[in-house]
Design an enzyme around this catalytic site. Structure first.
Site, short mmCIF file in Angstrom:
data_model
loop_
_atom_site.label_atom_id
_atom_site.label_comp_id
_atom_site.label_asym_id
_atom_site.label_seq_id
_atom_site.Cartn_x
_atom_site.Cartn_y
_atom_site.Cartn_z
N ALA A 325 25.85 -14.06 -21.85
CA ALA A 325 26.58 -13.68 -20.54
C ALA A 325 26.78 -14.74 -19.54
O ALA A 325 25.75 -15.10 -19.32
CB ALA A 325 25.99 -12.27 -20.05
N GLU A 326 28.11 -14.88 -18.69
CA GLU A 326 28.41 -15.89 -17.86
C GLU A 326 27.20 -15.71 -16.88
O GLU A 326 27.04 -16.83 -16.24
CB GLU A 326 29.90 -15.77 -17.52
CG GLU A 326 29.96 -14.52 -16.77
CD GLU A 326 31.59 -14.30 -17.09
OE1 GLU A 326 32.17 -14.21 -16.31
OE2 GLU A 326 31.80 -13.96 -18.36
#
Length: 670
Positions: A325-326
């Site tokens: 996830a970013e």
């Protein structure tokens, strides 16, 4: 702040530090790391008439819940003058002010904002990157400006080495509002109960090196000198004051007060996750899951792509992937909704700016992102729709730099009703809003730019799949039960290329699991084995193949024995081991099976891999079983040795030529 003890102050005392016109960097990813106690104090001070006025706000991922919390509390006329943000959807009150022209407002890629903290801290002129080229952030389009009152150019095009790059201007940060778990009197901050690390360190450095202040919100205090230095994420030399938060203003996420598994200090059984209901969302997630790269690193965006993780868990293939996830999560199962950004069972949690170093450099093998609008060029808009401002978030960084890309969304929106029936789909009522239109309202992703760079791009919906080719948007798959003219072309604002679309897999539309694991891993090895009868060579393509269990070992033995028995004579083997992986617990069993096959069915065996480590490992394992350790670096070397020892053979009596497997035009290991 004077003596060490003075670093522990009240929220109101901390808010009094801010002055008119300050640029304030605010931590937070949705509700993770969002310093609500500090934000509330700042709003309280302004509403009391004490100021400050005309603040600038800087944030990477919108610290908000889409309603009232987070930076929505600061959407007060006179308090804010300028906002530089990466994601806006969860701060709709600020977004409304931006769209109305009540404030100066910019939307820059989330990863760029994250990297700007480091550039500001280092006193560089700004951030230079290709991220944003050919999108609305490019100054040749909109320059990231959100309204007419926003005049200053923060983005410019520069030429370096004969190539175009974007330069994002650095500017001073006067105050950083950050959040951690524990602080000591010296202001050292740990984050052991936080789900993410985010950009707290970089933002604190940016503020301090700009001559500004750093205010940290924490949920507990520790005795001086008691914190483990390896756990200190922001050292006290960067922190001016610390505020002890009320529990209700320091939730781990806006969806969950606290989950120990989000910290990485507890692992939970993922096989107990309830499967998704069979609807359009699951159909789309399933089709996206067919693109998952075994052994690869994947990013799943917010919204529709979140379902891909649930499908992967149901199909038991999460163990073969690394989901990310970013905001910095590596591994585990990323969460959705107001828990978005957190993950169950993460392997690591990086600083957000470091995650974008990895993303921007091409570290992602696949990204699956949302699809709101798409046009004839394959451009995608997820950032702005009329007066609704969502913002790009990390979408531009991720979509431009992933090795392959899948966009996921329903074909139409606003009222779409679909019956998912056994092996097919039926449209009950069409959505009132078309997603595939002549031209998107804003270019968040450039289809033409992707085609020029040779980036593979799919657009997956519940009824069909498109591919962006160099010639344009091509319809490549259609769901059973869908009429192309009525349900696809009749609901689009442009005409795609239609040549020979194939049916979508009927497994997508059935209640039972899809048996994705053997399909994804290529465990039906018949496609990896080919035979050249003229040279009596058996080509074996084990590139990227993974042997994890005893069942995998037995599968290898069974498939190769079947192929050799069909041939009816000993063969010369050439095997491609590039990217091959084997679990150490089954290594002995695997090489015992290889020894059995070689002694029984092979005249000679040549293996090759570009990995020096794997050549050494394979050679040692073969030699330990009294097999010739012929492991070469290239296919040409393996073939040269094999050719020297093999001669064309005639079919043996009783074996007719038509029964012999024919080699493909190019061997499968090519």
């Amino acid at each position: 702040m004077g003596s060490l003890k003075n670093k522990i102050v009240s929220a109101d005392e901390a808010a009094a530090i801010l002055q008119d016109g300050d640029m304030v960097a605010v931590s937070g990813f949705v509700g993770i790391g969002t310093p609500d106690e500090l934000i509330l104090a700042l709003a309280r001070r302004f509403e009391s008439g004490a100021g400050p006025h005309g603040l600038g706000l800087m944030f990477a991922a919108a610290p908000g819940d889409g309603k009232e919390r987070g930076l929505n509390r600061l959407a007060i006329p006179g308090l804010v003058r300028r906002v530089v943000g990466g994601h806006w959807a969860l701060v709709p009150k600020l977004g409304a002010m931006a769209v109305a022209g009540a404030i100066e407002a910019y939307n820059l890629p989330l990863g760029v904002v994250s990297h700007l903290y480091r550039e500001i801290a280092a006193h560089t002129p700004g951030h230079i990157t290709k991220v944003g080229l050919r999108t609305f952030v490019d100054p040749r389009l909109e320059g990231g400006k959100l309204n007419a009152v926003t005049k200053e150019d923060l983005v410019s095009v520069v030429e370096l080495g004969g190539e175009s790059w974007l330069h994002y201007k650095a500017f001073p940060v006067n105050v950083a509002l950050i959040r951690g778990t524990t602080a000591d009197p010296a202001g050292n901050i740990t984050m052991e109960r936080e789900a993410l690390t985010l950009d707290n360190l970089a933002a604190a450095m940016a503020a301090k090196n700009s001559g500004g202040f750093v205010i940290a919100q924490v949920e507990r205090l520790a005795e001086a000198g008691s914190l483990n230095p390896r756990e200190v994420q922001v050292p006290g030399v960067l922190v001016d004051c610390v505020v002890l938060s009320q529990p209700e203003n320091h939730r781990q996420t806006y969806g969950t007060p606290y989950n120990h598994a989000f910290t990485g200090r507890q692992r939970v059984p993922l096989d107990r996750i309830a499967p998704m209901a069979l609807d359009t969302r699951k159909v789309i997630a399933r089709r996206c899951a067919f693109e998952l790269p075994p052994g690869g690193v994947v990013n799943l965006g917010i919204g529709m792509p979140e379902g891909v993780a649930a499908v992967a868990a149901e199909e038991r293939v999460l163990k073969y992937l690394t989901l990310t996830a970013e905001p910095g999560v590596i591994g585990g199962l990323p969460q959705g909704g107001l828990d978005f950004g957190a993950a169950l069972n993460p392997a690591a949690v990086l600083h957000q700016n470091q995650q974008f170093d990895f993303y921007d450099g091409g570290g992602l093998d696949l990204a699956c992102l949302g699809l709101a609008q798409c046009d004839a060029e394959g451009n995608v808009n997820v950032s702005r729709f009329g007066t609704r401002l969502a913002g790009a978030g990390g979408f531009i960084n991720i979509s431009q730099n992933a090795k392959s890309l899948v966009f996921a969304g329903t074909f139409t929106a606003d009222g779409l009703k679909v019956a998912v029936e056994d092996g097919g789909i039926r449209i009950l009522s069409e959505g009132r809003s078309r997603k595939f239109i002549a031209a998107v309202e804003q270019v968040t992703f450039s289809g033409a730019y992707a085609a020029e760079r040779g980036q593979p791009v799919l657009y997956v919906t519940e009824r069909c799949v498109f591919r962006r080719t160099r010639a344009g948007m091509e319809l490549v798959e259609v769901a059973p039960g869908i009429d192309i003219a009525r349900d696809i072309l009749g609901q689009m604002g442009f005409t795609p290329i239609v040549q020979d679309p194939q049916p979508m897999d009927p497994r997508l539309f059935r209640e039972s699991v899809m048996a994705l694991e053997p399909w994804l891993l290529g465990l039906s090895l018949s496609e990896r084995i080919s035979y050249d009868p003229e040279r009596n060579i058996l080509f074996s393509n084990l590139e990227g193949f993974q042997v994890r269990t005893i069942d995998d070992v037995e599968l290898v033995r069974r498939e190769y024995e079947r192929a050799c028995q069909e041939i009816g004579r000993k063969v010369h083997l050439i095997a491609n081991y590039d990217g091959f992986e084997i679990d150490p617990t089954v290594s002995d069993a695997y090489f015992s099976a290889i020894a059995y096959l070689e002694n029984r069915y092979y005249e000679t065996a040549s293996r090759y891999t570009t990995s020096a480590f794997l050549r050494l490992k394979l050679g040692a394992s073969l030699a330990s079983r009294d097999l010739a350790p012929h492991v070469f670096e290239t296919k040409a070397e393996a073939q040269a040795r094999n050719t020297a020892q093999s001669v064309p053979l005639k079919p043996r009596p009783g074996m007719s030529q038509p029964d012999m497997p024919r080699p493909p035009k190019e061997p499968l290991d090519a």
